[in-house]
Scaffold this motif. Structure first.
Motif, mmCIF file in Angstrom:
data_model
loop_
_atom_site.group_PDB
_atom_site.id
_atom_site.type_symbol
_atom_site.label_atom_id
_atom_site.label_comp_id
_atom_site.label_asym_id
_atom_site.label_seq_id
_atom_site.Cartn_x
_atom_site.Cartn_y
_atom_site.Cartn_z
ATOM 1 N N GLU A 180 29.021 44.083 36.104
ATOM 2 C CA GLU A 180 29.943 44.858 35.284
ATOM 3 C C GLU A 180 30.985 45.508 36.206
ATOM 4 N N VAL A 181 32.242 45.104 36.023
ATOM 5 C CA VAL A 181 33.332 45.655 36.841
ATOM 6 C C VAL A 181 33.957 46.813 36.082
ATOM 7 N N GLY A 182 33.933 48.002 36.685
ATOM 8 C CA GLY A 182 34.536 49.165 36.047
ATOM 9 C C GLY A 182 36.048 49.149 36.163
ATOM 10 N N ASP A 183 36.680 50.172 35.578
ATOM 11 C CA ASP A 183 38.140 50.228 35.607
ATOM 12 C C ASP A 183 38.684 51.213 36.638
ATOM 13 N N THR A 184 37.801 51.690 37.530
ATOM 14 C CA THR A 184 38.280 52.562 38.605
ATOM 15 C C THR A 184 38.885 51.719 39.725
ATOM 16 N N ILE A 185 39.743 52.333 40.509
ATOM 17 C CA ILE A 185 40.397 51.617 41.608
ATOM 18 C C ILE A 185 39.368 51.099 42.604
ATOM 19 N N SER A 186 38.367 51.932 42.930
ATOM 20 C CA SER A 186 37.361 51.501 43.910
ATOM 21 C C SER A 186 36.557 50.312 43.391
ATOM 22 N N SER A 187 36.220 50.336 42.097
ATOM 23 C CA SER A 187 35.470 49.228 41.498
ATOM 24 C C SER A 187 36.292 47.950 41.480
ATOM 25 N N LEU A 188 37.568 48.066 41.150
ATOM 26 C CA LEU A 188 38.448 46.899 41.102
ATOM 27 C C LEU A 188 38.698 46.337 42.504
ATOM 28 N N LYS A 189 38.874 47.214 43.479
ATOM 29 C CA LYS A 189 39.052 46.762 44.865
ATOM 30 C C LYS A 189 37.832 45.963 45.330
ATOM 31 N N LYS A 190 36.658 46.507 45.058
ATOM 32 C CA LYS A 190 35.431 45.830 45.470
ATOM 33 C C LYS A 190 35.315 44.468 44.799
ATOM 34 N N ALA A 191 35.705 44.399 43.522
ATOM 35 C CA ALA A 191 35.599 43.139 42.782
ATOM 36 C C ALA A 191 36.525 42.069 43.345
ATOM 37 N N VAL A 192 37.792 42.414 43.565
ATOM 38 C CA VAL A 192 38.754 41.391 44.022
ATOM 39 C C VAL A 192 38.562 41.035 45.487
ATOM 40 N N ASP A 193 37.780 41.841 46.209
ATOM 41 C CA ASP A 193 37.473 41.512 47.610
ATOM 42 C C ASP A 193 36.286 40.554 47.734
ATOM 43 N N ASN A 194 35.703 40.152 46.607
ATOM 44 C CA ASN A 194 34.581 39.225 46.625
ATOM 45 C C ASN A 194 34.989 37.908 47.295
ATOM 46 N N TYR A 195 34.059 37.296 48.004
ATOM 47 C CA TYR A 195 34.346 36.062 48.736
ATOM 48 C C TYR A 195 34.876 34.951 47.825
ATOM 49 N N LEU A 196 34.519 35.013 46.537
ATOM 50 C CA LEU A 196 34.954 33.984 45.585
ATOM 51 C C LEU A 196 36.474 33.872 45.532
ATOM 52 N N PHE A 197 37.164 34.978 45.845
ATOM 53 C CA PHE A 197 38.618 35.006 45.733
ATOM 54 C C PHE A 197 39.326 34.809 47.072
ATOM 55 N N ASN A 198 38.568 34.510 48.119
ATOM 56 C CA ASN A 198 39.190 34.272 49.421
ATOM 57 C C ASN A 198 40.184 33.117 49.329
ATOM 58 N N GLY A 199 41.374 33.340 49.879
ATOM 59 C CA GLY A 199 42.382 32.289 49.886
ATOM 60 C C GLY A 199 43.335 32.321 48.718
ATOM 61 N N ILE A 200 43.113 33.232 47.757
ATOM 62 C CA ILE A 200 44.026 33.364 46.621
ATOM 63 C C ILE A 200 45.077 34.418 46.965
ATOM 64 N N GLU A 201 46.332 34.052 46.889
ATOM 65 C CA GLU A 201 47.418 34.939 47.319
ATOM 66 C C GLU A 201 47.598 36.125 46.372
ATOM 67 N N TRP A 202 47.533 35.861 45.059
ATOM 68 C CA TRP A 202 47.762 36.910 44.061
ATOM 69 C C TRP A 202 46.590 36.953 43.076
ATOM 70 N N ILE A 203 45.974 38.134 42.929
ATOM 71 C CA ILE A 203 44.977 38.357 41.889
ATOM 72 C C ILE A 203 45.518 39.472 40.997
ATOM 73 N N VAL A 204 45.892 39.100 39.778
ATOM 74 C CA VAL A 204 46.491 40.052 38.840
ATOM 75 C C VAL A 204 45.457 40.350 37.755
ATOM 76 N N VAL A 205 44.885 41.538 37.814
ATOM 77 C CA VAL A 205 43.861 41.932 36.839
ATOM 78 C C VAL A 205 44.551 42.653 35.691
ATOM 79 N N SER A 206 44.603 41.990 34.550
ATOM 80 C CA SER A 206 45.267 42.556 33.381
ATOM 81 C C SER A 206 44.447 43.688 32.790
ATOM 82 N N MET A 207 45.122 44.791 32.458
ATOM 83 C CA MET A 207 44.459 45.954 31.876
ATOM 84 C C MET A 207 45.108 46.348 30.548
ATOM 85 N N GLY A 208 45.718 45.365 29.876
ATOM 86 C CA GLY A 208 46.334 45.609 28.575
ATOM 87 C C GLY A 208 47.445 46.640 28.657
#
Length: 311
Positions: A196-224
């Motif tokens: 479960e990824v929360g909507d705090t900055i620290s939670s989002l940072k931790k999520a997009v730093d996951n190894y699964l996203f290594n090599g992706i230039e832009w990760i845009v997390v939509s928040m409506g």
């Protein structure tokens, strides 16, 4: 030129009904039919931004011919793989402030048709400088089909914006040939990571730093309506939006992809890329039609989007 891919297009049909009666006759006076599918919404917005786009994917039957006619009427260049099966309808019944959807699954593609599309896709890359791939895969294609498209694009040096979810997106992230941009929302991010990824900055940072996203230039997390959280390279950004009058939010994500594609294809700065994407997404929510924006309002709302670089 931008290549906008929709693998399972549809004719989207809206039936507005004052009172929806089950097990009875419902008569409809004002029927709206549009060429639908996430990638076609992207192409429609790119054209409204006065940039060149080519729509592709898989179409068949009379429904497929209708989609091509509608795209041509809208000055959207297109080059689809034609199949013998019928493309699908997607019906939305608008009633009592609710929306009931009836979605056909569409054709089941054979492995030969899958290979034929990959050949067409490779040939079309000679004409374009950026690709958007949007939506789900039709039945019959393997879950790694988008990865196969990414391999072809990487070999040609063409960046890809991949706006998908579920297994087709996860498979695309498990290989060295990564998309240039992905645009998950919080729910999709949680599904990808199995947490479960929360909507705090620290939670989002931790999520997009996951190894699964290594090599992706832009990760845009939509928040409506709350904007977006973005990782670009090694930097993080928080984008906030002004208050707007929301008329129809359907297709706003596709309009955001169109804004990203146009700005990236024009080699704009990070700030301009993010403000353009957020503005086109907002403008779509302010219109009744899906995949439509009023460019006369673009400058005003562009100036009201705030981009904050985070520590």
């Amino acid at each position: 030129m931008i290549l906008a891919v929709t693998m399972n297009p549809s004719v989207d049909i809206s039936y507005p009904i004052d009172e929806f009666k089950l097990n009875d006759v419902n008569r409809v006076e004002n029927v709206c039919k549009t060429a639908g599918g996430k990638g076609l919404n992207v192409a429609r917005v790119v054209v409204q931004m006065e940039e060149e786009v080519l729509a592709t994917g898989v179409l068949g039957g009379m429904i497929g011919e209708y989609i091509i006619q509608e795209l041509t009427k809208g000055s959207i260049q297109n080059d689809f793989l034609k199949i013998n099966q019928e493309s699908r309808n997607c019906i939305a019944i608008l009633h009592e402030g609710k929306q009931t959807e009836i979605l056909e699954s569409g054709p089941t593609l054979s492995s030969e048709e899958g290979r034929a599309f990959l050949q067409k896709f490779e040939s079309l890359l000679a004409k374009v400088s950026l690709v958007t791939i949007s939506g789900s895969l039709p039945k019959g294609l393997p879950t790694d089909f988008y990865h196969q498209m990414l391999e072809i694009s990487h070999a040609k040096g063409i960046p890809v914006i991949l706006d998908s979810s579920g297994e087709s997106l996860k498979h695309a992230l498990l290989h060295p040939e990564k998309p240039y941009v992905i645009k998950p929302n919080g729910t999709e991010l949680s599904q990808l990571l199995g947490i479960e990824v929360g909507d705090t900055i620290s939670s989002l940072k931790k999520a997009v730093d996951n190894y699964l996203f290594n090599g992706i230039e832009w990760i845009v997390v939509s928040m409506g309506g709350e904007g977006a959280f973005v990782k670009h390279g090694g930097n993080y950004y928080r984008i906030t939006l002004p208050e707007i009058n929301v008329v129809n939010p359907v297709g706003s994500g596709d309009a955001t992809v169109a804004g990203l594609a146009v700005a990236l294809n024009c080699h704009q700065t990070v700030e301009v890329v993010l403000k353009t994407a957020m503005t086109t997404g907002m403008l779509n929510t302010m219109e009744a039609g899906t995949g439509f924006i009023n460019m006369n309002k673009f400058k005003r709302y562009f100036n009201e989007v705030k981009v904050e670089k985070l520590d």
